[in-house]
Design a protein around this motif. Sequence first.
Motif, PDB file in Angstrom:
ATOM      1  N   GLU A  18       0.846  -1.192   0.000  1.00 16.73           N
ATOM      2  CA  GLU A  18       0.000   0.000   0.000  1.00 16.73           C
ATOM      3  C   GLU A  18       0.881   1.240   0.000  1.00 16.73           C
ATOM      4  N   VAL A  19       0.369   2.298  -0.588  1.00 19.94           N
ATOM      5  CA  VAL A  19       1.015   3.609  -0.555  1.00 19.94           C
ATOM      6  C   VAL A  19       0.181   4.504   0.349  1.00 19.94           C
ATOM      7  N   ILE A  20       0.818   5.062   1.377  1.00 18.61           N
ATOM      8  CA  ILE A  20       0.132   5.959   2.305  1.00 18.61           C
ATOM      9  C   ILE A  20       0.679   7.366   2.113  1.00 18.61           C
ATOM     10  N   VAL A  21      -0.184   8.290   1.796  1.00 17.06           N
ATOM     11  CA  VAL A  21       0.187   9.698   1.684  1.00 17.06           C
ATOM     12  C   VAL A  21      -0.314  10.418   2.926  1.00 17.06           C
ATOM     13  N   VAL A  22       0.607  11.059   3.643  1.00 18.78           N
ATOM     14  CA  VAL A  22       0.229  11.795   4.842  1.00 18.78           C
ATOM     15  C   VAL A  22       0.136  13.274   4.500  1.00 18.78           C
ATOM     16  N   ASP A  23      -1.061  13.804   4.614  1.00 26.68           N
ATOM     17  CA  ASP A  23      -1.302  15.227   4.372  1.00 26.68           C
ATOM     18  C   ASP A  23      -1.044  15.975   5.675  1.00 26.68           C
ATOM     19  N   ASP A  24       0.027  16.775   5.693  1.00 28.29           N
ATOM     20  CA  ASP A  24       0.395  17.515   6.901  1.00 28.29           C
ATOM     21  C   ASP A  24      -0.286  18.884   6.894  1.00 28.29           C
ATOM     22  N   HIS A  25      -1.635  18.855   6.771  1.00 28.78           N
ATOM     23  CA  HIS A  25      -2.456  20.071   6.798  1.00 28.78           C
ATOM     24  C   HIS A  25      -2.038  21.043   5.687  1.00 28.78           C
ATOM     25  N   SER A  26      -1.840  20.505   4.488  1.00 31.73           N
ATOM     26  CA  SER A  26      -1.404  21.332   3.368  1.00 31.73           C
ATOM     27  C   SER A  26      -2.510  22.273   2.912  1.00 31.73           C
ATOM     28  N   ILE A  27      -2.112  23.393   2.308  1.00 35.30           N
ATOM     29  CA  ILE A  27      -3.079  24.392   1.834  1.00 35.30           C
ATOM     30  C   ILE A  27      -3.982  23.781   0.771  1.00 35.30           C
ATOM     31  N   THR A  28      -3.369  23.080  -0.187  1.00 35.57           N
ATOM     32  CA  THR A  28      -4.143  22.329  -1.172  1.00 35.57           C
ATOM     33  C   THR A  28      -4.196  20.885  -0.708  1.00 35.57           C
ATOM     34  N   PRO A  29      -5.367  20.374  -0.359  1.00 36.37           N
ATOM     35  CA  PRO A  29      -5.452  19.007   0.188  1.00 36.37           C
ATOM     36  C   PRO A  29      -4.881  17.967  -0.777  1.00 36.37           C
ATOM     37  N   ALA A  30      -4.208  16.964  -0.217  1.00 39.84           N
ATOM     38  CA  ALA A  30      -3.659  15.892  -1.037  1.00 39.84           C
ATOM     39  C   ALA A  30      -4.753  15.166  -1.803  1.00 39.84           C
ATOM     40  N   THR A  31      -5.949  15.097  -1.219  1.00 42.68           N
ATOM     41  CA  THR A  31      -7.064  14.430  -1.909  1.00 42.68           C
ATOM     42  C   THR A  31      -7.382  15.125  -3.228  1.00 42.68           C
ATOM     43  N   LYS A  32      -7.217  16.424  -3.279  1.00 44.92           N
ATOM     44  CA  LYS A  32      -7.486  17.162  -4.522  1.00 44.92           C
ATOM     45  C   LYS A  32      -6.381  16.931  -5.540  1.00 44.92           C
ATOM     46  N   ILE A  33      -5.123  16.944  -5.071  1.00 46.65           N
ATOM     47  CA  ILE A  33      -3.988  16.744  -5.975  1.00 46.65           C
ATOM     48  C   ILE A  33      -4.012  15.353  -6.596  1.00 46.65           C
ATOM     49  N   LEU A  34      -4.518  14.377  -5.828  1.00 45.50           N
ATOM     50  CA  LEU A  34      -4.473  12.981  -6.259  1.00 45.50           C
ATOM     51  C   LEU A  34      -5.833  12.472  -6.736  1.00 45.50           C
ATOM     52  N   GLU A  35      -6.624  13.377  -7.290  1.00 45.80           N
ATOM     53  CA  GLU A  35      -7.973  12.984  -7.746  1.00 45.80           C
ATOM     54  C   GLU A  35      -7.938  11.940  -8.850  1.00 45.80           C
ATOM     55  N   GLY A  36      -6.815  11.847  -9.576  1.00 49.00           N
ATOM     56  CA  GLY A  36      -6.750  10.914 -10.695  1.00 49.00           C
ATOM     57  C   GLY A  36      -6.497   9.470 -10.294  1.00 49.00           C
ATOM     58  N   PHE A  37      -6.445   9.184  -8.989  1.00 51.13           N
ATOM     59  CA  PHE A  37      -6.121   7.830  -8.531  1.00 51.13           C
ATOM     60  C   PHE A  37      -7.322   7.134  -7.896  1.00 51.13           C
ATOM     61  N   GLU A  38      -8.516   7.393  -8.418  1.00 55.39           N
ATOM     62  CA  GLU A  38      -9.727   6.818  -7.817  1.00 55.39           C
ATOM     63  C   GLU A  38      -9.661   5.299  -7.733  1.00 55.39           C
ATOM     64  N   SER A  39      -9.179   4.662  -8.789  1.00 56.82           N
ATOM     65  CA  SER A  39      -9.130   3.203  -8.817  1.00 56.82           C
ATOM     66  C   SER A  39      -8.216   2.657  -7.722  1.00 56.82           C
ATOM     67  N   ASP A  40      -7.047   3.265  -7.552  1.00 58.84           N
ATOM     68  CA  ASP A  40      -6.109   2.808  -6.523  1.00 58.84           C
ATOM     69  C   ASP A  40      -6.669   3.049  -5.134  1.00 58.84           C
ATOM     70  N   LEU A  41      -7.402   4.148  -4.966  1.00 63.90           N
ATOM     71  CA  LEU A  41      -8.023   4.434  -3.676  1.00 63.90           C
ATOM     72  C   LEU A  41      -9.104   3.402  -3.356  1.00 63.90           C
ATOM     73  N   GLU A  42      -9.896   3.051  -4.359  1.00 64.47           N
ATOM     74  CA  GLU A  42     -10.969   2.080  -4.151  1.00 64.47           C
ATOM     75  C   GLU A  42     -10.413   0.698  -3.829  1.00 64.47           C
ATOM     76  N   GLN A  43      -9.282   0.345  -4.443  1.00 58.86           N
ATOM     77  CA  GLN A  43      -8.687  -0.982  -4.229  1.00 58.86           C
ATOM     78  C   GLN A  43      -7.856  -1.054  -2.947  1.00 58.86           C
ATOM     79  N   GLY A  44      -7.622   0.074  -2.281  1.00 61.23           N
ATOM     80  CA  GLY A  44      -6.814   0.087  -1.075  1.00 61.23           C
ATOM     81  C   GLY A  44      -5.318   0.120  -1.333  1.00 61.23           C
TER      82      GLY A  44
END
Length: 283
Positions: A18-44
């Motif tokens: 698994e790849v874990i991205v830790v968002d350290d309270h960034s101004i632009t949320p990591a979830t927004k930057i990584l929107e193109g990885f829906e499939s990987d997020l769904e699969q865990g």
Amino acid sequence: MLYGSVSSALAALPIRGEVIVVDDHSITPATKILEGFESDLEQGRLRIVLNRMGNGPAAARNHGVSEALGQIVLFLDDDDLMHPSYPGFVLEMQALGYAYGFAAIKRFQDGTQPVAQLAGDVTEVPLADLSFKKQIGGLGCGFWVKREVFNSIGGINPALRVNEDTDLSLRLLKSGARGVFSPRLAIYVRDHASPAAHLTNGTPAALRAKYFKILLHEHRAWLGSQRDAREFLMRRYVKMLTKTLNLRELVGGLRWLGADLSLWIYGLANYLMYRIKGKDNFH
């Protein structure tokens, strides 16, 4: 850069990894930057978590480890790239009985893409066979560790904003855990156009000296029987003091160390060199 870093990690990901991205309270949320990885997020295969252990890289990494499901943790900075074969190699080293390790890196210029380079025939070296300086592994150098070992030594010290990897290496050495270094290429490390873009280089010398003083104090009992380690850390502490161009602080630090003549000469010679060069010409 985070998007490319995550892409490289996912491409190298072993089965059940698994790849874990830790968002350290960034101004632009990591979830927004990584929107193109829906499939990987769904699969865990990819998880994005918010740092809840206090701000800073050490606390963020500790939180990432606390979230990890696997038994091996491999660190990657958000501006670097993973070599595709390295995680599999880490699993091989773990199977041979090593508890942690790190490897060679290849630098590439900011704004460019690294040239693909496969590792040739290399020979891994137990850290116990190396000099102390080479036993200290940077967290950006393909540093990996068994999660249970990481937890047993208390993780990364969140009070240290830089040189926290030196402290981690010291505690691993003190624990007696078996470490290994490999000349095998692990990570492509980005050389930014501005040296200050690197957290360590952008940290004032006075603060870096303070952290080395903390290391010398906290590990003083162990360092008492480790001459090479003690002398290496003392010189690093003195070098940071010389970079402040504050002669009073330098003399005070040398006295605190109980420095011998050679260390006094080293400190004063470096002070004069940096005074001549000027504060804006070094990092």
